[in-house]
Design a protein around this motif. Sequence first.
Motif, PDB file in Angstrom:
ATOM      1  N   GLY A   3     -55.941 -32.535  48.332  1.00  0.00           N
ATOM      2  CA  GLY A   3     -54.525 -32.429  47.997  1.00  0.00           C
ATOM      3  C   GLY A   3     -54.187 -31.819  46.664  1.00  0.00           C
ATOM      4  N   ALA A   4     -53.014 -31.255  46.630  1.00  0.00           N
ATOM      5  CA  ALA A   4     -52.481 -30.692  45.398  1.00  0.00           C
ATOM      6  C   ALA A   4     -51.498 -31.684  44.797  1.00  0.00           C
ATOM      7  CB  ALA A   4     -51.787 -29.369  45.691  1.00  0.00           C
ATOM      8  N   PHE A   5     -51.237 -31.522  43.538  1.00  0.00           N
ATOM      9  CA  PHE A   5     -50.304 -32.391  42.842  1.00  0.00           C
ATOM     10  C   PHE A   5     -49.044 -31.609  42.510  1.00  0.00           C
ATOM     11  CE2 PHE A   5     -54.450 -34.197  42.009  1.00  0.00           C
ATOM     12  CZ  PHE A   5     -54.222 -35.552  42.158  1.00  0.00           C
ATOM     13  N   SER A   6     -47.926 -32.312  42.433  1.00  0.00           N
ATOM     14  CA  SER A   6     -46.659 -31.714  42.009  1.00  0.00           C
ATOM     15  C   SER A   6     -46.449 -32.088  40.548  1.00  0.00           C
ATOM     16  CB  SER A   6     -45.492 -32.251  42.838  1.00  0.00           C
ATOM     17  OG  SER A   6     -45.635 -31.860  44.174  1.00  0.00           O
ATOM     18  N   TYR A   7     -46.574 -31.105  39.681  1.00  0.00           N
ATOM     19  CA  TYR A   7     -46.430 -31.345  38.246  1.00  0.00           C
ATOM     20  C   TYR A   7     -44.985 -31.132  37.819  1.00  0.00           C
ATOM     21  CZ  TYR A   7     -51.452 -31.597  38.028  1.00  0.00           C
ATOM     22  OH  TYR A   7     -52.743 -31.996  38.224  1.00  0.00           O
ATOM     23  N   VAL A   8     -44.550 -31.981  36.892  1.00  0.00           N
ATOM     24  CA  VAL A   8     -43.172 -31.956  36.405  1.00  0.00           C
ATOM     25  C   VAL A   8     -43.195 -31.814  34.887  1.00  0.00           C
ATOM     26  CG1 VAL A   8     -41.010 -33.257  36.283  1.00  0.00           C
ATOM     27  CG2 VAL A   8     -42.465 -33.453  38.302  1.00  0.00           C
ATOM     28  N   ASP A   9     -42.330 -30.951  34.368  1.00  0.00           N
ATOM     29  CA  ASP A   9     -42.224 -30.780  32.919  1.00  0.00           C
ATOM     30  C   ASP A   9     -41.650 -32.022  32.268  1.00  0.00           C
ATOM     31  OD1 ASP A   9     -43.143 -28.108  32.646  1.00  0.00           O
ATOM     32  OD2 ASP A   9     -41.222 -27.391  33.402  1.00  0.00           O
ATOM     33  N   ARG A  10     -42.134 -32.312  31.082  1.00  0.00           N
ATOM     34  CA  ARG A  10     -41.661 -33.460  30.316  1.00  0.00           C
ATOM     35  C   ARG A  10     -40.146 -33.395  30.110  1.00  0.00           C
ATOM     36  NH1 ARG A  10     -40.762 -35.455  25.233  1.00  0.00           N
ATOM     37  NH2 ARG A  10     -41.906 -37.337  24.678  1.00  0.00           N
ATOM     38  N   SER A  11     -39.618 -32.214  29.875  1.00  0.00           N
ATOM     39  CA  SER A  11     -38.177 -32.075  29.657  1.00  0.00           C
ATOM     40  C   SER A  11     -37.382 -32.474  30.900  1.00  0.00           C
ATOM     41  CB  SER A  11     -37.818 -30.649  29.233  1.00  0.00           C
ATOM     42  OG  SER A  11     -38.193 -29.728  30.223  1.00  0.00           O
ATOM     43  N   SER A  12     -37.917 -32.190  32.082  1.00  0.00           N
ATOM     44  CA  SER A  12     -37.259 -32.599  33.327  1.00  0.00           C
ATOM     45  C   SER A  12     -37.277 -34.115  33.478  1.00  0.00           C
ATOM     46  CB  SER A  12     -37.936 -31.956  34.529  1.00  0.00           C
ATOM     47  OG  SER A  12     -37.808 -30.561  34.479  1.00  0.00           O
ATOM     48  N   ILE A  13     -38.390 -34.730  33.093  1.00  0.00           N
ATOM     49  CA  ILE A  13     -38.481 -36.188  33.140  1.00  0.00           C
ATOM     50  C   ILE A  13     -37.471 -36.791  32.166  1.00  0.00           C
ATOM     51  CG2 ILE A  13     -39.979 -38.187  32.709  1.00  0.00           C
ATOM     52  CD1 ILE A  13     -42.354 -36.314  33.486  1.00  0.00           C
ATOM     53  N   ALA A  14     -37.381 -36.227  30.977  1.00  0.00           N
ATOM     54  CA  ALA A  14     -36.435 -36.717  29.971  1.00  0.00           C
ATOM     55  C   ALA A  14     -34.999 -36.603  30.463  1.00  0.00           C
ATOM     56  CB  ALA A  14     -36.620 -35.948  28.665  1.00  0.00           C
ATOM     57  N   ASP A  15     -34.658 -35.470  31.062  1.00  0.00           N
ATOM     58  CA  ASP A  15     -33.306 -35.276  31.597  1.00  0.00           C
ATOM     59  C   ASP A  15     -32.993 -36.281  32.695  1.00  0.00           C
ATOM     60  OD1 ASP A  15     -32.917 -33.154  29.864  1.00  0.00           O
ATOM     61  OD2 ASP A  15     -33.308 -31.617  31.392  1.00  0.00           O
ATOM     62  N   LEU A  16     -33.949 -36.501  33.575  1.00  0.00           N
ATOM     63  CA  LEU A  16     -33.755 -37.411  34.698  1.00  0.00           C
ATOM     64  C   LEU A  16     -33.575 -38.855  34.231  1.00  0.00           C
ATOM     65  CD1 LEU A  16     -33.800 -37.836  37.802  1.00  0.00           C
ATOM     66  CD2 LEU A  16     -36.248 -38.204  37.573  1.00  0.00           C
ATOM     67  N   LEU A  17     -34.407 -39.286  33.283  1.00  0.00           N
ATOM     68  CA  LEU A  17     -34.386 -40.674  32.847  1.00  0.00           C
ATOM     69  C   LEU A  17     -33.393 -40.952  31.721  1.00  0.00           C
ATOM     70  CD1 LEU A  17     -38.210 -41.436  32.920  1.00  0.00           C
ATOM     71  CD2 LEU A  17     -36.486 -41.979  34.644  1.00  0.00           C
ATOM     72  N   GLY A  18     -33.066 -39.930  30.957  1.00  0.00           N
ATOM     73  CA  GLY A  18     -32.128 -40.117  29.858  1.00  0.00           C
ATOM     74  C   GLY A  18     -32.670 -41.002  28.747  1.00  0.00           C
ATOM     75  N   LEU A  19     -33.970 -40.972  28.522  1.00  0.00           N
ATOM     76  CA  LEU A  19     -34.585 -41.786  27.471  1.00  0.00           C
ATOM     77  C   LEU A  19     -34.650 -41.021  26.155  1.00  0.00           C
ATOM     78  CD1 LEU A  19     -37.630 -43.290  29.416  1.00  0.00           C
ATOM     79  CD2 LEU A  19     -35.495 -44.433  28.840  1.00  0.00           C
ATOM     80  N   GLU A  20     -34.615 -41.768  25.062  1.00  0.00           N
ATOM     81  CA  GLU A  20     -34.826 -41.155  23.753  1.00  0.00           C
ATOM     82  C   GLU A  20     -36.257 -40.641  23.687  1.00  0.00           C
ATOM     83  OE1 GLU A  20     -33.728 -43.464  20.360  1.00  0.00           O
ATOM     84  OE2 GLU A  20     -32.023 -44.345  21.397  1.00  0.00           O
TER      85      GLU A  20
END
Length: 68
Positions: A3-20
Amino acid sequence: MGGAFSYVDRSSIADLLGLEDSTLSNTLTALKKKGRIHLEIVDGKEVRARYALGPDPTALTADEEPTT
């Protein structure tokens, strides 16, 4: 390894979660240490700020499969 993995940019994670930034950094570090996420590996080196679910696939033995 399968299997392959779906990688996500840190900035996308930050936008989604809204964390400092510091909270996000601490959370990602803790998750990585627990083997819940890993960084993308390109040419044998970790790509900063690109994450996928599951343990580092390079750390798995030949008979193990990722659990994502």
